[in-house]
Design a protein around this motif. Structure first.
Motif, PDB file in Angstrom:
ATOM      1  N   GLY A  35     -17.665  13.217 -24.396  1.00  0.00           N
ATOM      2  CA  GLY A  35     -17.019  13.884 -23.270  1.00  0.00           C
ATOM      3  C   GLY A  35     -17.415  15.348 -23.138  1.00  0.00           C
ATOM      4  N   LEU A  36     -17.919  15.924 -24.246  1.00  0.00           N
ATOM      5  CA  LEU A  36     -18.314  17.335 -24.223  1.00  0.00           C
ATOM      6  C   LEU A  36     -19.741  17.535 -23.732  1.00  0.00           C
ATOM      7  N   ILE A  53     -18.969  10.850 -15.620  1.00  0.00           N
ATOM      8  CA  ILE A  53     -18.442  12.164 -15.971  1.00  0.00           C
ATOM      9  C   ILE A  53     -19.525  13.223 -15.848  1.00  0.00           C
ATOM     10  N   ARG A  95     -18.120  16.159 -13.486  1.00  0.00           N
ATOM     11  CA  ARG A  95     -17.723  16.647 -14.812  1.00  0.00           C
ATOM     12  C   ARG A  95     -16.244  16.987 -14.857  1.00  0.00           C
ATOM     13  N   GLU A  96     -15.660  17.235 -13.677  1.00  0.00           N
ATOM     14  CA  GLU A  96     -14.234  17.571 -13.650  1.00  0.00           C
ATOM     15  C   GLU A  96     -13.367  16.328 -13.509  1.00  0.00           C
ATOM     16  N   ALA A 141     -10.934  17.205 -18.053  1.00  0.00           N
ATOM     17  CA  ALA A 141     -10.784  16.768 -16.665  1.00  0.00           C
ATOM     18  C   ALA A 141      -9.400  17.136 -16.127  1.00  0.00           C
ATOM     19  N   GLN A 184     -13.092  16.170 -22.287  1.00  0.00           N
ATOM     20  CA  GLN A 184     -13.899  16.577 -21.138  1.00  0.00           C
ATOM     21  C   GLN A 184     -13.212  17.706 -20.360  1.00  0.00           C
ATOM     22  N   GLY A 236     -12.283  12.642 -14.976  1.00  0.00           N
ATOM     23  CA  GLY A 236     -12.345  11.678 -16.056  1.00  0.00           C
ATOM     24  C   GLY A 236     -12.216  10.283 -15.462  1.00  0.00           C
ATOM     25  N   ARG A 279     -11.441  10.753 -24.509  1.00  0.00           N
ATOM     26  CA  ARG A 279     -12.707  11.291 -24.010  1.00  0.00           C
ATOM     27  C   ARG A 279     -12.473  12.140 -22.757  1.00  0.00           C
ATOM     28  N   THR A 280     -11.595  11.671 -21.863  1.00  0.00           N
ATOM     29  CA  THR A 280     -11.346  12.457 -20.654  1.00  0.00           C
ATOM     30  C   THR A 280     -10.596  13.743 -20.999  1.00  0.00           C
ATOM     31  N   SER A 326     -21.409  17.329 -21.113  1.00  0.00           N
ATOM     32  CA  SER A 326     -21.758  18.097 -19.922  1.00  0.00           C
ATOM     33  C   SER A 326     -21.355  19.561 -20.054  1.00  0.00           C
ATOM     34  N   ARG A 327     -20.621  19.912 -21.096  1.00  0.00           N
ATOM     35  CA  ARG A 327     -20.200  21.297 -21.257  1.00  0.00           C
ATOM     36  C   ARG A 327     -21.104  22.074 -22.200  1.00  0.00           C
TER      37      ARG A 327
END
Lengths: 280, 268
Positions: free
Chosen positions: A108-109, B180, A84-85, A169, A167, A87, A163-164, A111-112
């Motif tokens: 990209g969100l 990811i 998740r960290e 990243a 995220q 990208g 997206r990254t 996983s958060r």
């Protein structure tokens, strides 16, 4: 804490060593080019660091952001968390063509957020603003509501970069991000990567086919040849002669932009004494 | 590419072994035997023609009694209800189950997948009329047995094509999400479902079209709908009623196909 640390990485594909005892360290905030001819192991190395493939079972270790991604050919238990960290950007952009650019970025969100929320596509205003900022950053905010498939290759790649960013990243691994783009789009994508490296301090590792881009955008270059590190140092030290020394004939595909113009030769005359079947 | 390889012609019948030759002959014999056993001979056709024209004569003009028409309209409504309810109830469980199996397939247990696939092909390969007979025997004559038949048929159909859609979905965005750190459910929701949605809608509309056609026929064995009336009309030699029903069925199926076609172009 190093961003990426690789020790004694080996990978064998069908008896052939794709990576042969590779060790390297990359510090946070670096922008590093990974160059090499086709089959030299660039993508394989990136996929190992991203934890998408595992190495041979010998003693080896890949550490990302101070935590083990894989060790001795086995993925670490928290690899999914660690990913998740990171990208990752692919040659073919890997967007969902039917979804809007905005939705692709919001992914990209995933996983958060708590699982059910992201999975149902319930993104809030804050999230959408975050996505819009990222899209503005890469210069395609006006296309936010278009389907991803309607964008040009370079725009799609910039959406993948957005997206990254969303995220969050701290490390971006870009696997041949410009290999299927035209020169102008390639330049835009490299500029975008370079700017988020400089301004946000995000570590960027980018594999490239042409050394010109490495010289221009990346202070440091790691060159792979036959699965081994053949060069690791400042990109300006990579002279054409030096590349010839490492890659021989194969260096031509790396240095096309300033390759010497070949003399014209008469076209080969086909031998007509025997019939030749097309397509045979 | 060597010169000798390009100049030699490949042999004309490259793989014609003795076994293949024997199999070809056997297949030809089977086809000829089948035609001579069950295909209508010209003589039979000629004999049948006057009877056919007499039947058509007795079918005309179609029955237009208002009471009868209203009763048929009700039966037609029942038919469409069987098709609609059966399709929806069949699609609803097919979707999560195949999605779940596909998500497992990304790194799951082959045995579970195999068992599920075998079950789905069992539902599909048993013909709908056979299912109808089974359900009539268990829940009695009427529309409920017809709906249950359509449900089973739809699960067999959608189970297969949904699974194929999931398997054929573009792997690249899925890989991007797994890179990811997304969970399998997130990959399903964020990459697979959006990509396969047109294909799922298309399959569901085809399932409905199929259900419309079979809901007409199912009545012939007593599973409700307009087909049951057609059977009764033929059994009681009411050929004028039968022709009305046949025309109604034609218009009904044609209209439904038109609707699903429009929906398909709308959603693809």
């Amino acid at each position: 804490m190093t961003a990426i640390s690789v020790d004694n990485l080996c990978k064998t594909f069908r008896g052939r060593k794709a990576l042969n005892d590779v060790s390297l360290k990359i510090e946070p905030g670096e922008m590093v080019a990974l160059i090499g001819a086709s089959g030299s192991g660039k993508s394989t190395l990136i996929r190992h660091v991203a934890g998408l493939v595992t190495s041979d079972t010998g003693a080896s270790r890949i550490v990302v952001n101070g935590r083990i991604m894989q060790e001795n050919g086995r993925l670490s238990g928290n690899a999914q968390h660690l990913r998740r960290e990171i990208g990752v950007i692919f040659q073919q952009f890997n967007l969902v063509g039917r979804l809007s650019v905005m939705s692709n970025v919001l992914v990209g969100l995933l996983s958060r957020l708590p699982g059910w929320r992201g999975n149902l596509g319930l993104f809030g205003r804050d999230h959408k603003l975050t996505a819009m900022r990222a899209l503005t950053r890469v210069g395609i905010n006006e296309m936010a509501l278009q389907r991803a498939s309607t964008l040009s290759g370079g725009q799609q790649q910039r959406a993948a970069i957005a997206r990254t960013l969303v995220q969050g990243a701290q490390l971006i691994l870009a696997d041949e991000p410009i290999a299927s783009l035209d020169p102008a789009s390639a330049k835009r994508v490299m500029e975008t990567l370079s700017s988020i490296n400089e301004q946000d301090g995000i570590t960027v590792v980018v594999s490239l086919h042409q050394v010109e881009y490495a010289r221009r955008f990346c202070p440091r270059t790691i060159a792979l040849a036959d699965g081994k590190i053949a060069f690791d140092g400042p990109s300006e030290h990579l002279t054409t002669e030096f590349l010839r020394g490492i890659y021989g004939e194969a260096s031509e595909e790396l240095i096309l932009p300033d390759a010497p113009v070949r003399g014209t030769r008469p076209a080969p005359v086909p031998d007509l004494r025997e019939p030749v079947f097309a397509g045979a | 590419m060597s010169r000798s390889a390009t100049s030699a012609l490949p042999p004309r019948f490259s793989g014609l072994s003795a076994l293949r030759f024997a199999l070809l002959i056997a297949a030809a014999a089977l086809i000829i035997a089948a035609i001579s056993d069950v295909a209508p001979s010209p003589q039979r056709l000629i004999e049948g023609a006057p009877r056919m024209s007499r039947l058509i004569g007795r079918m005309l003009p179609p029955e237009t009694d208002l009471d009868f028409l209203l009763r048929m309209a009700g039966r037609l409504l029942e038919t469409i209800e069987i098709a609609l309810a059966g399709t929806v109830i069949g699609v609803l469980p097919s979707l999560p189950v195949t999605a779940w199996l596909a998500a497992r397939g990304l790194g799951g247990v082959p045995l579970v997948n195999l068992a599920a696939k075998a079950f789905i092909s069992f539902l599909r390969t048993v013909p709908d009329l056979v299912w109808a007979l089974i359900f009539i025997a268990s829940v009695g004559l009427g529309a409920i047995a017809g709906t249950m038949t359509i449900v089973v048929d739809t699960i067999g159909f959608c189970g297969r094509f949904f699974a194929e859609a999931f398997e054929d979905a573009d792997k690249a965005p899925q890989q991007a999400l797994s890179a990811i750190g997304a969970t399998r459910v997130s990959i399903m929701a964020g990459a697979v479902l959006p990509a396969v949605m047109p294909s799922l809608i298309n399959t569901s509309l085809f399932a409905f079209e199929k259900a419309v056609r079979s809901s007409v026929v199912l009545g012939l064995v007593g599973a409700g709908g307009i087909g049951q009336e057609l059977k009764v009309a033929f059994d009681l030699f009411q050929y004028r009623s039968a022709s009305t029903i046949i025309i109604a069925i034609f218009i009904f199926v044609f209209a439904m196909e038109f609707v699903t076609d429009r929906l398909r172009t709308r959603f693809s």
